[in-house]
Design an enzyme around this catalytic site. Structure first.
Site, PDB file in Angstrom:
ATOM      1  N   ARG A 102      -2.664  97.360-143.180  1.00  0.00           N
ATOM      2  CA  ARG A 102      -1.933  96.945-141.899  1.00  0.00           C
ATOM      3  C   ARG A 102      -0.804  95.940-142.278  1.00  0.00           C
ATOM      4  NH1 ARG A 102      -4.486  93.930-136.616  1.00  0.00           N
ATOM      5  NH2 ARG A 102      -4.858  92.493-138.252  1.00  0.00           N
ATOM      6  N   THR A 106       4.587  93.868-139.059  1.00  0.00           N
ATOM      7  CA  THR A 106       4.831  94.752-137.911  1.00  0.00           C
ATOM      8  C   THR A 106       3.442  95.168-137.217  1.00  0.00           C
ATOM      9  OG1 THR A 106       4.665  96.667-139.316  1.00  0.00           O
ATOM     10  CG2 THR A 106       6.688  95.913-139.067  1.00  0.00           C
ATOM     11  N   ASP A 198     -12.412  88.708-140.833  1.00  0.00           N
ATOM     12  CA  ASP A 198     -12.080  89.767-141.667  1.00  0.00           C
ATOM     13  C   ASP A 198     -13.074  90.429-142.288  1.00  0.00           C
ATOM     14  OD1 ASP A 198     -10.861  91.346-144.214  1.00  0.00           O
ATOM     15  OD2 ASP A 198      -9.151  90.723-143.278  1.00  0.00           O
ATOM     16  N   ASP A 201     -13.054  90.975-146.300  1.00  0.00           N
ATOM     17  CA  ASP A 201     -13.091  89.782-146.914  1.00  0.00           C
ATOM     18  C   ASP A 201     -14.605  89.252-146.828  1.00  0.00           C
ATOM     19  OD1 ASP A 201     -10.500  89.662-147.675  1.00  0.00           O
ATOM     20  OD2 ASP A 201      -9.922  88.096-146.308  1.00  0.00           O
TER      21      ASP A 201
END
Length: 207
Positions: A102, A106, A198, A201
């Site tokens: 991602r 944006t 995340d 992670d």
């Protein structure tokens, strides 16, 4: 809230919710997070395969799975954590990978890797990624699978938000979504609230 979308199934089984709560705890170690994700993925796979067709054996006494088999497709990199658990339950499934990241500015999905079975048109696909946030990565991956004429597609995640579900269902109303939870919303940076951090992670011990 999940009743807004007929294509969304939230798995409210006590074991799923218990394991998800442990995954949300920021004190849960990488090893424990990885184990919990593998276990919860097996339970999600059970729900995602509930409607697989059966056919009777030649003796007519016992049912077996009918037709061409499944393909599990992981959205890299965090999708691998779900893939491991699903393969425990579905060891004969073919496996594909779609690499998508991602763009932090944006929030759009950018594809960087694609490896899928050649006979995808003869297979039912279960696409996996721990998070359904903006929905951009899921839509990009589903678009790829549609281009290759996958026979059917289901999307399985651990945590979804209304924004992501709405995005996927508006573009692909025929794609079913299975999740362990429908969380509140996205923050200004496109992260799920309350979420679980995340997933990549936490799964791999990176930052």
């Amino acid at each position: 809230m999940q009743q807004q979308w007929t294509s969304l199934t939230v798995v409210e089984h006590p074991l799923v919710q218990h394991k998800l709560s442990l995954m949300r705890d920021r004190n849960t170690s990488t090893a424990e997070f990885r184990r919990l994700l593998r276990e919860i993925s097996l339970l999600l796979a059970y729900e995602a395969t509930r409607d697989l067709p059966l056919a009777m054996t030649e003796s007519g006494s016992f049912p077996l799975l009918a037709g061409k088999k499944l393909c599990l497709v992981s959205i890299l990199r965090a999708g691998g954590g779900i893939l491991d658990g699903m393969l425990d339950l579905l060891p004969l499934a073919r496996v594909g990978h779609i690499g998508i990241y991602r763009d932090p500015q944006t929030l759009q999905a950018v594809e960087y890797y694609l490896k899928l079975p050649e006979d995808l048109a003869e297979r039912d696909v279960i696409l996996v990624d721990p998070m359904l946030a903006t929905g951009n990565s899921a839509v990009a991956a589903i678009s790829r699978l549609k281009e290759l004429a996958a026979r059917s597609i289901k999307f399985v995640c651990v945590v979804a938000v209304p924004e992501g579900v709405a995005k996927v269902t508006s573009v692909f109303p025929d794609v079913s979504i299975v999740a362990a939870a429908l969380d509140r919303c996205l923050d200004a940076h496109g992260y799920i609230l309350p979420g679980l951090g995340d997933a990549g992670d936490r799964l791999f011990g990176t930052k």
